[in-house]
Write a protein that holds these residues in place. Structure first.
Motif, short mmCIF file in Angstrom:
data_model
loop_
_atom_site.label_atom_id
_atom_site.label_comp_id
_atom_site.label_asym_id
_atom_site.label_seq_id
_atom_site.Cartn_x
_atom_site.Cartn_y
_atom_site.Cartn_z
N LEU A 1 -5.78 7.75 -0.69
CA LEU A 1 -6.84 7.74 0.32
C LEU A 1 -8.05 6.96 -0.16
N ALA A 2 -8.37 7.11 -1.43
CA ALA A 2 -9.53 6.40 -1.98
C ALA A 2 -9.31 4.89 -1.97
N ALA A 3 -8.03 4.48 -2.16
CA ALA A 3 -7.72 3.04 -2.19
C ALA A 3 -7.66 2.45 -0.79
N GLY A 4 -7.60 3.32 0.23
CA GLY A 4 -7.55 2.85 1.61
C GLY A 4 -6.16 2.37 1.99
N ARG B 1 0.04 0.23 12.74
CA ARG B 1 -0.25 -1.02 12.03
C ARG B 1 0.45 -2.20 12.69
N ARG C 1 -5.91 15.52 5.87
CA ARG C 1 -7.20 15.60 6.58
C ARG C 1 -7.66 17.06 6.69
N TYR D 1 3.51 8.68 2.28
CA TYR D 1 2.17 8.10 2.33
C TYR D 1 1.38 8.71 3.50
N TYR E 1 0.81 -1.22 0.00
CA TYR E 1 0.00 0.00 0.00
C TYR E 1 0.84 1.27 0.00
N LYS F 1 -4.80 11.86 -3.26
CA LYS F 1 -6.22 11.50 -3.20
C LYS F 1 -6.47 10.05 -3.66
N GLU G 1 -0.25 8.29 6.13
CA GLU G 1 -0.57 7.65 7.40
C GLU G 1 0.35 8.19 8.49
#
Length: 324
Positions: free
Chosen positions: A321-324, A91, A198, A187, A43, A318, A189
């Motif tokens: 974020l859409a892919a999670g 994680r 955000r 990334y 990811y 974006k 996170e």
């Protein structure tokens, strides 16, 4: 002479910055270079981060745990730089298995493949988190490791295995440990890109506990220059710290991000503290400075540039974020 470099994890945040800089003349001593990027593209691995140097490197999609793949890819390289790792503490708390798999077993298999292939230099990229938390002062390279999260424990395990090849087999393994990185292509996170993205979406930012956990911050370009200095001039079997020049509590960092976007403290959402949350990290980097290292990016300038990059590049973040 063309230097052949294998960059494991070269599509991640720090690895991709290293590759982009290496292939655009940022490290003059290695001007003649052939680069192979090995990346599993999890990811957080993103070939879009290498778009500025597309076509200038060989790419192999694969896992550093894959012994058969490594036996084909590693031979023929002069240097291996290992950025490949699972790195997010949150994680690691909820799903630790992959951290042990990649950071311990994967590092072992990569360094073993490099040893068997006769690679000249192996650089293992690690983290200050392996030392645990320090109340005052700073760690030197000979400080005992005392990791507190599954992430940092796994990184410490991989570090020990890499250094064991230096001591057991006489392999030229050099290890770097660094503080918190920031910059473009990270990334969303980690705290800076997470909070900036955000806020740009009109949401609140989650701040752990009392917000007083302290970290040292270093621009990714300075970190990569430190790694390159170790690759060029470091000694076999040695550990080198790449220290951040700016210590900040998470609350102080959040306040700076809010000011950068002209927003107020009402955008903070206070949340329960993370399990095993280390209070403070600090590294003594005098050993690397003795080789000539100096940070080149001031924090205020670097943070402003980083925030601006995320403001201008929703096309990059974006979709993530859409892919999670």
């Amino acid at each position: 002479m063309v230097r052949r470099v294998l960059v494991a994890g070269g599509a991640g945040f720090i690895g991709s910055h290293y590759v982009r800089t290496l292939l655009t003349g940022g490290y003059p001593a290695w001007a003649d270079v052939s680069v192979t990027v090995l990346d599993k593209l999890t990811y957080s691995g993103n070939l879009a981060s290498l778009a500025p140097v597309e076509g200038r490197f060989a790419f192999v999609r694969g896992d550093i745990c894959d012994t058969e793949l490594l036996s084909r890819v590693v031979p023929g390289h002069d240097v291996v730089v290992n950025f490949a790792a699972e790195t997010h503490v949150d994680r690691s708390i909820t799903g630790p298995d992959v951290f042990a798999q990649t950071n311990v077993l994967g590092t072992h298999r990569l360094v073993r493949a490099a040893s068997e292939a006769g690679v000249g230099v192996f650089v293992q990229v690690s983290t200050d988190e392996v030392y645990g938390s320090i109340a005052e002062g700073s760690w030197a390279e000979d400080a005992p490791v005392s990791p507190n999260s599954p992430y940092s424990a796994a990184k410490a395990g991989g570090d020990h295995l890499a250094l064991a090849y230096a001591r057991t087999h006489g392999m030229d393994v050099r290890l770097t440990r660094c503080g918190n990185n920031y910059g473009p292509y990270q990334y969303p996170e980690k705290i800076i890109p997470l909070f900036v993205t955000r806020l740009l979406e009109g949401r609140k930012v989650p701040l752990y506990g009392d917000g007083l956990n302290e970290r040292e911050w270093i621009h990714v370009d300075d970190h990569c220059r430190g790694i390159q200095l170790v690759a060029e001039r470091g000694r076999a079997g040695e550990v080198y710290h790449v220290s951040g020049s700016t210590p900040l509590t998470n609350l102080e960092l959040t306040e700076r991000l809010l000011r950068a976007l002209d927003l107020g403290s009402d955008r903070i959402e206070w949340v329960e503290d993370r399990k095993g949350h280390d209070q403070r990290y600090a590294l003594d980097d005098s050993k690397l400075r003795a080789l000539g290292f100096r940070p080149g990016t001031g924090f205020d300038e670097g943070l402003a540039d980083t925030v601006r990059w995320y403001v201008e590049r929703p096309d990059w973040w974006k979709p993530l974020l859409a892919a999670g």
